[in-house]
Write a protein that holds these residues in place. Structure first.
Motif, PDB file in Angstrom:
ATOM      1  N   THR A   1      33.031  12.814 -39.797  1.00  0.00           N
ATOM      2  CA  THR A   1      32.490  11.405 -40.164  1.00  0.00           C
ATOM      3  C   THR A   1      33.728  11.005 -41.590  1.00  0.00           C
TER       4      THR A   1
ATOM      5  N   SER B   1      28.724   7.862 -43.115  1.00  0.00           N
ATOM      6  CA  SER B   1      27.977   9.310 -42.461  1.00  0.00           C
ATOM      7  C   SER B   1      27.893   8.131 -41.247  1.00  0.00           C
TER       8      SER B   1
ATOM      9  N   THR C   1      34.174  14.155 -49.065  1.00  0.00           N
ATOM     10  CA  THR C   1      33.434  15.645 -49.425  1.00  0.00           C
ATOM     11  C   THR C   1      35.118  16.556 -49.545  1.00  0.00           C
TER      12      THR C   1
ATOM     13  N   PHE D   1      32.692  10.517 -44.206  1.00  0.00           N
ATOM     14  CA  PHE D   1      31.624  11.355 -45.254  1.00  0.00           C
ATOM     15  C   PHE D   1      32.261  12.534 -45.416  1.00  0.00           C
ATOM     16  N   ASP D   2      32.011  12.960 -44.345  1.00  0.00           N
ATOM     17  CA  ASP D   2      33.084  14.131 -44.079  1.00  0.00           C
ATOM     18  C   ASP D   2      34.829  14.840 -44.528  1.00  0.00           C
TER      19      ASP D   2
ATOM     20  N   ARG E   1      26.296   4.456 -46.866  1.00  0.00           N
ATOM     21  CA  ARG E   1      26.089   5.339 -45.349  1.00  0.00           C
ATOM     22  C   ARG E   1      26.468   4.469 -44.836  1.00  0.00           C
TER      23      ARG E   1
END
Length: 196
Positions: free
Chosen positions: A46, A74, A52, A48-49, A71
Motif C-alpha cells: 500500500t 492504507s 514507511t 502506507f507501506d 487512512r
C-alpha cells in the motif's frame, strides 16, 4: 558421562514436551495463504507501506500520520496519487507546515494547536491527487484542497527518459522517483506544493 545421565536425562522429557507443544502451535500470518497454489489478495504494498520505508521523505510521512487523512494511504480502495516532498525540500521551507503565520501572541495554546493542525492538513492535502491513473505530460489535476490544482509539464520532449522523469511539477519541481502501490502511485518530488 554419569553426571550427564543424572542431570540432563531427567530434563529430556520436559524439553521434548516443550518442543512438541511449540510444533503443535502454528502462527498464521495475515495475508499469507495456507494453500500455496491460491493467490494472495494483493501482491503490491500500500502507499502506507511505501511511505514507511521511504527514508528520504520521512518528514512528510510524519506530518501525514498525525491526520485522519492518512487512512487513505492504507485503504486498498483509495486510488490516489501522492506527491511526496523530500526531507531536504521540507527543511528548506521558510515556514514549516505546522507553523502558524503572522502575529499569534494573543492566541491560546489550544487555538495555536488547532490552527497548526489545520495548516498541516491543508499542506498534506495539497500533495494528494484524488486519482491514480494520471497522464503526466502537460496536464492539470485537482488536489484534495478545493480550487487548488497541480500541473505537470513536459520539459524534455523526445528524451528517452521515462515519462515521469521528463516532467516538472508546477513548472519547477522535478520528480525524483516513482513507486506504484495497490492503492495508488507515489512520486518523490524535489520541492513542495506551496499552501499559499
Amino acid at each position: 558421562m554419569k553426571f550427564f545421565a543424572t542431570f540432563f536425562l531427567p530434563l529430556l522429557p520436559i524439553a521434548l514436551g516443550i518442543h512438541e507443544a511449540a510444533a503443535a502451535e502454528q502462527v498464521v500470518l495475515p495475508n499469507v495463504p495456507m494453500d500455496p497454489s491460491r493467490p494472495t489478495s494483493h501482491v503490491r504494498p500500500t502507499l502506507f507501506d511505501l511511505l514507511t520505508i521511504e527514508p528520504s521523505s520521512s518528514i512528510f510521512f510524519s506530518y501525514a500520520r498525525e491526520l485522519q487523512l492518512s487512512r487513505l494511504f492504507s485503504n486498498v480502495d483509495a486510488n490516489i496519487t501522492v506527491l511526496v516532498p523530500t526531507n531536504k525540500a521540507v527543511m528548506a521551507l521558510a515556514r514549516k507546515p505546522h507553523q502558524v503565520p503572522g502575529d499569534t501572541i494573543e492566541l491560546s495554546e489550544q487555538e495555536m494547536e488547532e490552527r497548526s493542525g489545520k495548516n498541516v492538513e491543508r499542506w498534506v492535502s495539497l500533495h494528494i491527487i484524488p486519482e491514480s491513473q494520471i497522464s503526466l505530460p502537460s496536464r492539470t489535476y485537482p488536489t484534495l484542497v478545493e480550487g487548488r490544482t497541480i500541473t505537470f509539464k513536459e520539459t524534455k520532449k523526445g528524451s528517452t527518459a521515462l515519462e515521469w522523469q521528463r516532467v516538472l511539477v508546477n513548472g519547477d519541481i522535478p520528480i525524483l522517483n516513482k513507486k506504484e502501490a495497490i492503492n495508488g502511485v507515489l512520486y518523490v518530488i524535489d520541492g513542495t506544493i506551496q499552501a499559499d
